[in-house]
Design an enzyme around this catalytic site. Structure first.
Site, PDB file in Angstrom:
ATOM      1  N   ASP A 109       0.831  -1.204   0.000  1.00  8.94           N
ATOM      2  CA  ASP A 109       0.000   0.000   0.000  1.00  8.94           C
ATOM      3  C   ASP A 109       0.871   1.262   0.000  1.00  8.94           C
ATOM      4  O   ASP A 109       2.093   1.197  -0.096  1.00  8.94           O
ATOM      5  CB  ASP A 109      -0.926  -0.054   1.217  1.00  8.94           C
ATOM      6  CG  ASP A 109      -2.198   0.756   1.046  1.00  8.94           C
ATOM      7  OD1 ASP A 109      -2.440   1.264  -0.055  1.00  8.94           O
ATOM      8  OD2 ASP A 109      -2.958   0.865   2.032  1.00  8.94           O
ATOM      9  N   HIS A 110       0.225   2.411   0.162  1.00  9.04           N
ATOM     10  CA  HIS A 110       0.837   3.742   0.074  1.00  9.04           C
ATOM     11  C   HIS A 110       2.317   3.801   0.469  1.00  9.04           C
ATOM     12  O   HIS A 110       2.682   3.464   1.584  1.00  9.04           O
ATOM     13  CB  HIS A 110       0.089   4.723   0.981  1.00  9.04           C
ATOM     14  CG  HIS A 110      -1.321   4.960   0.586  1.00  9.04           C
ATOM     15  ND1 HIS A 110      -1.704   5.963  -0.269  1.00  9.04           N
ATOM     16  CD2 HIS A 110      -2.461   4.317   0.933  1.00  9.04           C
ATOM     17  CE1 HIS A 110      -3.011   5.932  -0.438  1.00  9.04           C
ATOM     18  NE2 HIS A 110      -3.495   4.932   0.291  1.00  9.04           N
ATOM     19  N   GLU A 182      -4.560   7.735   7.660  1.00  6.99           N
ATOM     20  CA  GLU A 182      -4.392   6.288   7.630  1.00  6.99           C
ATOM     21  C   GLU A 182      -2.931   5.934   7.801  1.00  6.99           C
ATOM     22  O   GLU A 182      -2.061   6.491   7.148  1.00  6.99           O
ATOM     23  CB  GLU A 182      -4.911   5.686   6.316  1.00  6.99           C
ATOM     24  CG  GLU A 182      -4.797   4.158   6.277  1.00  6.99           C
ATOM     25  CD  GLU A 182      -5.289   3.558   4.976  1.00  6.99           C
ATOM     26  OE1 GLU A 182      -6.204   2.736   5.029  1.00  6.99           O
ATOM     27  OE2 GLU A 182      -4.755   3.917   3.912  1.00  6.99           O
ATOM     28  N   HIS A 226      -9.774   8.761   3.631  1.00  4.79           N
ATOM     29  CA  HIS A 226      -9.536   7.571   4.436  1.00  4.79           C
ATOM     30  C   HIS A 226     -10.314   7.663   5.742  1.00  4.79           C
ATOM     31  O   HIS A 226     -10.559   8.744   6.269  1.00  4.79           O
ATOM     32  CB  HIS A 226      -8.042   7.446   4.782  1.00  4.79           C
ATOM     33  CG  HIS A 226      -7.208   6.976   3.642  1.00  4.79           C
ATOM     34  ND1 HIS A 226      -5.990   7.541   3.326  1.00  4.79           N
ATOM     35  CD2 HIS A 226      -7.388   5.976   2.742  1.00  4.79           C
ATOM     36  CE1 HIS A 226      -5.466   6.912   2.295  1.00  4.79           C
ATOM     37  NE2 HIS A 226      -6.297   5.968   1.924  1.00  4.79           N
ATOM     38  N   HIS A 265      -9.514   4.636  -3.593  1.00  4.99           N
ATOM     39  CA  HIS A 265      -8.964   4.680  -2.234  1.00  4.99           C
ATOM     40  C   HIS A 265     -10.001   5.274  -1.280  1.00  4.99           C
ATOM     41  O   HIS A 265     -10.909   5.976  -1.692  1.00  4.99           O
ATOM     42  CB  HIS A 265      -7.687   5.521  -2.197  1.00  4.99           C
ATOM     43  CG  HIS A 265      -6.482   4.773  -2.645  1.00  4.99           C
ATOM     44  ND1 HIS A 265      -5.524   4.299  -1.780  1.00  4.99           N
ATOM     45  CD2 HIS A 265      -6.077   4.377  -3.877  1.00  4.99           C
ATOM     46  CE1 HIS A 265      -4.589   3.663  -2.451  1.00  4.99           C
ATOM     47  NE2 HIS A 265      -4.897   3.702  -3.731  1.00  4.99           N
ATOM     48  N   ASN A 287      -9.854  -0.162  -2.088  1.00 11.50           N
ATOM     49  CA  ASN A 287      -9.185  -0.394  -0.811  1.00 11.50           C
ATOM     50  C   ASN A 287     -10.181  -0.421   0.338  1.00 11.50           C
ATOM     51  O   ASN A 287     -11.031   0.464   0.455  1.00 11.50           O
ATOM     52  CB  ASN A 287      -8.153   0.705  -0.550  1.00 11.50           C
ATOM     53  CG  ASN A 287      -6.894   0.535  -1.376  1.00 11.50           C
ATOM     54  OD1 ASN A 287      -6.867  -0.220  -2.346  1.00 11.50           O
ATOM     55  ND2 ASN A 287      -5.852   1.243  -0.996  1.00 11.50           N
TER      56      ASN A 287
END
Length: 359
Positions: A109-110, A182, A226, A265, A287
């Site tokens: 992820d990110h 997040e 998020h 996202h 996500n």
């Protein structure tokens, strides 16, 4: 069936199989949930859900999730815990995934600019794995430079895609900031205009990256945030994704109506109608994290509250002072309750995203 054109039907898939799966998802208008996993337990919960709903799944590890997998007592000043934990998680997933008879995309992820050493370490492992097995350890990675200058974002992403391309490894990038907070990345105070990506940027990215490799996707901002939020507090505009696709098609002359693989996202808390519209515009990955964290908690919480009188001491409960409580406090019992409730929530996502029964 989603697996009909895949060379590998079960376990971790890579390269052309990932590309074929995403193309099939666009054709059949479904998206694959990307589940943040932080332990073998959360991996099991996600795999069970996908198996039971006859669906493909994406399992992804964040930088913090990787560090947790390694152990919170391991130093991480040079991303060493995140690298080691992510690699360990990947090897675990590769070991158990074939037992569930579903295709799995193994993703990270990110990765913001400050976390690039983490990505570098994982790609070192990918290249070593490739030399031995002819494929990378991970199916794909995400590089997230959305907080940086657009040109830096695109050129740095291109550099990493050039490294991934010989392995046919997928790379996801983000343009347009996802709001909220997040995994230690806080964008709660960003300008709302930054949450919406412009079609010119999508075209520029597509033009630059497609010259290197076809294995990439774009997380374009359309108001995403998020975390958990009340309905109406976040203004999502999934119709913008359709405009992005039309713009790229017009500028490139491509025949496909959806030439870009898009990613959603900040999926937790969104309405099903928002998912459905986004998917109709070419979103192939959504996500899910926050909702699943809470779902995992609820199973354990409810078990502890229900069995409280059996958990206060190793011996002695309402059934008798000498009665042992091991069968109640054994971690395999209460951890399993968290797996069950998380798995049920993943199954909801598989239904919402039209992923269920695609195998």
């Amino acid at each position: 069936m989603a697996t009909s054109n895949l060379s590998r039907k079960t376990g971790v898939i890579v390269g052309d199989d990932v590309l074929k799966l995403f193309k099939y998802a666009q054709e059949k208008q479904f998206a694959i949930p990307a589940i943040n996993v932080t332990s073998s337990s959360t991996v099991v919960a996600a795999l069970e859900a996908a198996r039971d709903k006859k669906a493909p799944i994406i399992l992804q590890m964040s930088q913090g999730g990787g560090a947790f997998f390694a152990g919170k007592g391991v130093a991480n000043d040079k991303q060493q815990a995140s690298i080691a934990g992510s690699i360990a998680g990947a090897q675990y997933i590769r070991s158990v995934a074939p037992s569930y008879d579903i295709p799995v995309v193994l993703h990270t992820d990110h990765c913001a600019k400050k976390l690039l050493p983490w990505l570098d370490g994982m790609m070192d492992a990918d290249e070593a794995y490739y030399k031995e097995h002819g494929e990378p350890l991970f199916s794909s990675h995400m590089i997230d430079l959305s907080e940086e200058d657009v040109e830096f974002n695109i050129q740095t992403t291109a550099k990493y895609l050039k490294r991934a391309a010989p392995m046919k490894q997928w790379l996801e990038m983000e343009i347009g900031i996802t709001g909220g907070e997040e995994d230690g990345v806080n964008n709660e105070d960003v300008d709302n205009n930054s949450l919406y990506t412009q079609p010119e940027d999508i075209h520029n990215i597509h033009k630059t990256l497609s010259a290197i490799s076809p294995y990439f996707s774009i997380a374009a901002g359309f108001g995403n945030v998020h975390g958990v939020y009340k309905p109406g507090n976040v203004k999502l505009h999934p119709e913008l994704l359709g405009k992005h696709q039309a713009y790229v098609k017009e500028k490139t002359g491509l025949k496909e109506d959806k030439p870009v693989f898009l990613v959603f996202h900040g999926g937790s808390g969104s309405a099903k109608s928002e998912y459905t519209e986004a998917i109709s515009h070419g979103v192939v990955k959504v996500n899910l994290d926050t909702d699943l964290q809470y779902a995992y908690l609820t199973g354990i919480r409810d078990y502890v509250l229900k069995k409280k009188d059996y958990l206060m001491s190793p011996v002695g409960n309402p059934d008798g002072e000498d009665k042992p409580n091991k069968k109640f406090f054994d971690p395999r019992v209460w951890v399993r309750e968290g797996e069950k409730t998380m798995s049920a929530r993943v199954q909801e996502g598989l239904v919402d995203f039209n992923t269920a029964n695609q195998l």
